[in-house]
Design a protein around this motif. Structure first.
Motif, PDB file in Angstrom:
ATOM      1  N   ASP A  72       0.824  -1.207   0.000  1.00 33.15           N
ATOM      2  CA  ASP A  72       0.000   0.000   0.000  1.00 33.15           C
ATOM      3  C   ASP A  72       0.862   1.262   0.000  1.00 33.15           C
ATOM      4  N   LYS A  73       1.953   1.220   0.751  1.00 34.72           N
ATOM      5  CA  LYS A  73       2.858   2.365   0.800  1.00 34.72           C
ATOM      6  C   LYS A  73       3.481   2.632  -0.573  1.00 34.72           C
ATOM      7  N   LYS A  74       3.904   1.550  -1.236  1.00 33.64           N
ATOM      8  CA  LYS A  74       4.503   1.690  -2.565  1.00 33.64           C
ATOM      9  C   LYS A  74       3.487   2.234  -3.572  1.00 33.64           C
ATOM     10  N   LEU A  75       2.243   1.783  -3.458  1.00 37.37           N
ATOM     11  CA  LEU A  75       1.198   2.279  -4.355  1.00 37.37           C
ATOM     12  C   LEU A  75       0.958   3.763  -4.120  1.00 37.37           C
ATOM     13  N   ASP A  79       5.337   4.165  -6.727  1.00 35.34           N
ATOM     14  CA  ASP A  79       6.423   3.274  -7.135  1.00 35.34           C
ATOM     15  C   ASP A  79       5.911   1.954  -7.701  1.00 35.34           C
ATOM     16  N   LEU A  80       4.605   1.703  -7.551  1.00 36.77           N
ATOM     17  CA  LEU A  80       4.032   0.428  -7.969  1.00 36.77           C
ATOM     18  C   LEU A  80       2.732   0.706  -8.716  1.00 36.77           C
ATOM     19  N   GLY A  81       2.570   0.063  -9.855  1.00 36.30           N
ATOM     20  CA  GLY A  81       1.356   0.260 -10.638  1.00 36.30           C
ATOM     21  C   GLY A  81       0.157  -0.405  -9.978  1.00 36.30           C
ATOM     22  N   LEU A  82      -1.023   0.088 -10.288  1.00 38.63           N
ATOM     23  CA  LEU A  82      -2.248  -0.428  -9.687  1.00 38.63           C
ATOM     24  C   LEU A  82      -2.491  -1.884 -10.052  1.00 38.63           C
ATOM     25  N   ASP A  83      -2.223  -2.250 -11.304  1.00 39.51           N
ATOM     26  CA  ASP A  83      -2.467  -3.634 -11.717  1.00 39.51           C
ATOM     27  C   ASP A  83      -1.565  -4.614 -10.966  1.00 39.51           C
ATOM     28  N   VAL A  84      -0.293  -4.274 -10.807  1.00 40.62           N
ATOM     29  CA  VAL A  84       0.638  -5.123 -10.067  1.00 40.62           C
ATOM     30  C   VAL A  84       0.234  -5.168  -8.595  1.00 40.62           C
ATOM     31  N   VAL A  89      -1.808  -8.063  -3.960  1.00 42.75           N
ATOM     32  CA  VAL A  89      -2.704  -8.003  -2.806  1.00 42.75           C
ATOM     33  C   VAL A  89      -3.675  -9.184  -2.830  1.00 42.75           C
ATOM     34  N   ARG A  90      -4.204  -9.499  -4.017  1.00 41.58           N
ATOM     35  CA  ARG A  90      -5.124 -10.640  -4.130  1.00 41.58           C
ATOM     36  C   ARG A  90      -4.436 -11.940  -3.728  1.00 41.58           C
ATOM     37  N   ARG A  91      -3.221 -12.134  -4.218  1.00 42.21           N
ATOM     38  CA  ARG A  91      -2.474 -13.352  -3.902  1.00 42.21           C
ATOM     39  C   ARG A  91      -2.180 -13.442  -2.396  1.00 42.21           C
ATOM     40  N   LEU A  92      -1.728 -12.336  -1.812  1.00 37.22           N
ATOM     41  CA  LEU A  92      -1.427 -12.327  -0.382  1.00 37.22           C
ATOM     42  C   LEU A  92      -2.688 -12.476   0.467  1.00 37.22           C
ATOM     43  N   ALA A  93      -3.779 -11.857   0.024  1.00 40.47           N
ATOM     44  CA  ALA A  93      -5.030 -11.956   0.780  1.00 40.47           C
ATOM     45  C   ALA A  93      -5.530 -13.396   0.802  1.00 40.47           C
ATOM     46  N   LYS A  94      -5.370 -14.101  -0.300  1.00 43.05           N
ATOM     47  CA  LYS A  94      -5.770 -15.511  -0.352  1.00 43.05           C
ATOM     48  C   LYS A  94      -4.920 -16.343   0.616  1.00 43.05           C
ATOM     49  N   LYS A  95      -3.598 -16.101   0.584  1.00 44.62           N
ATOM     50  CA  LYS A  95      -2.708 -16.809   1.516  1.00 44.62           C
ATOM     51  C   LYS A  95      -3.087 -16.500   2.964  1.00 44.62           C
ATOM     52  N   GLN A  96      -3.354 -15.226   3.238  1.00 41.66           N
ATOM     53  CA  GLN A  96      -3.682 -14.828   4.603  1.00 41.66           C
ATOM     54  C   GLN A  96      -5.003 -15.449   5.048  1.00 41.66           C
TER      55      GLN A  96
END
Length: 150
Positions: A72-75, A79-84, A89-96
């Motif tokens: 979120d900080k990078k966004l 420094d980080l595009g919205l699509d990336v 976030v989706r991948r990490l949220a699933k893991k979490q």
């Protein structure tokens, strides 16, 4: 009356001197043994396999929280595009989600075992862990690659 207090005060003074001597010897002992550093991992030793899993999963949950925070900080900095950002976030949220679900399942199992008395875990012929805790059998699949219950 002052003469009556003098023996009592001398007795208290002797007791204090003895206590100071004991404390000083304890501090000296600690100072000499402080050369050995204690590993932080040795301070938190789980009592059983479920506690070890919960400790590991809690650490994983906290690390995922940290990753999400920094994404979120990078966004926000650009420094980080919205699509990336969304993909990660989706991948990490699933893991979490899976980590938290596993934590809840182990917590329920530990609560049930503490209520009904801890029962030994056995693997039955179908390859599932068998938890007979007095409240009926609860069977969970045993993955081939790990000894975990999930």
């Amino acid at each position: 009356t002052l003469q009556n207090l003098k023996p009592q005060l001398e007795s208290v003074h002797e007791t204090i001197d003895e206590s100071i001597t004991e404390i000083q010897s304890f501090v000296d002992h600690l100072s000499s043994s402080s050369a050995q550093e204690v590993d932080a991992d040795d301070l938190a030793t789980p009592g059983d396999i479920h506690s070890a899993q919960m400790l590991e999963l809690s650490a994983k949950n906290a690390s995922i929280d940290d990753c999400l925070f920094f994404l979120d900080k990078k966004l926000a900095k650009g420094d980080l595009g919205l699509d990336v950002h969304l993909k990660r976030v989706r991948r990490l949220a699933k893991k979490q989600f899976l980590v938290r679900a596993h934590l809840m399942k182990i917590g329920q199992l530990k609560a049930r075992n503490s209520i009904h008395g801890s029962a030994p875990m056995m693997t039955n012929e179908t390859g599932k862990m068998d938890f007979s805790g007095g409240g009926g059998n609860v069977q969970m699949p045993l993955p081939a690659h790990q000894g975990h219950i999930w």
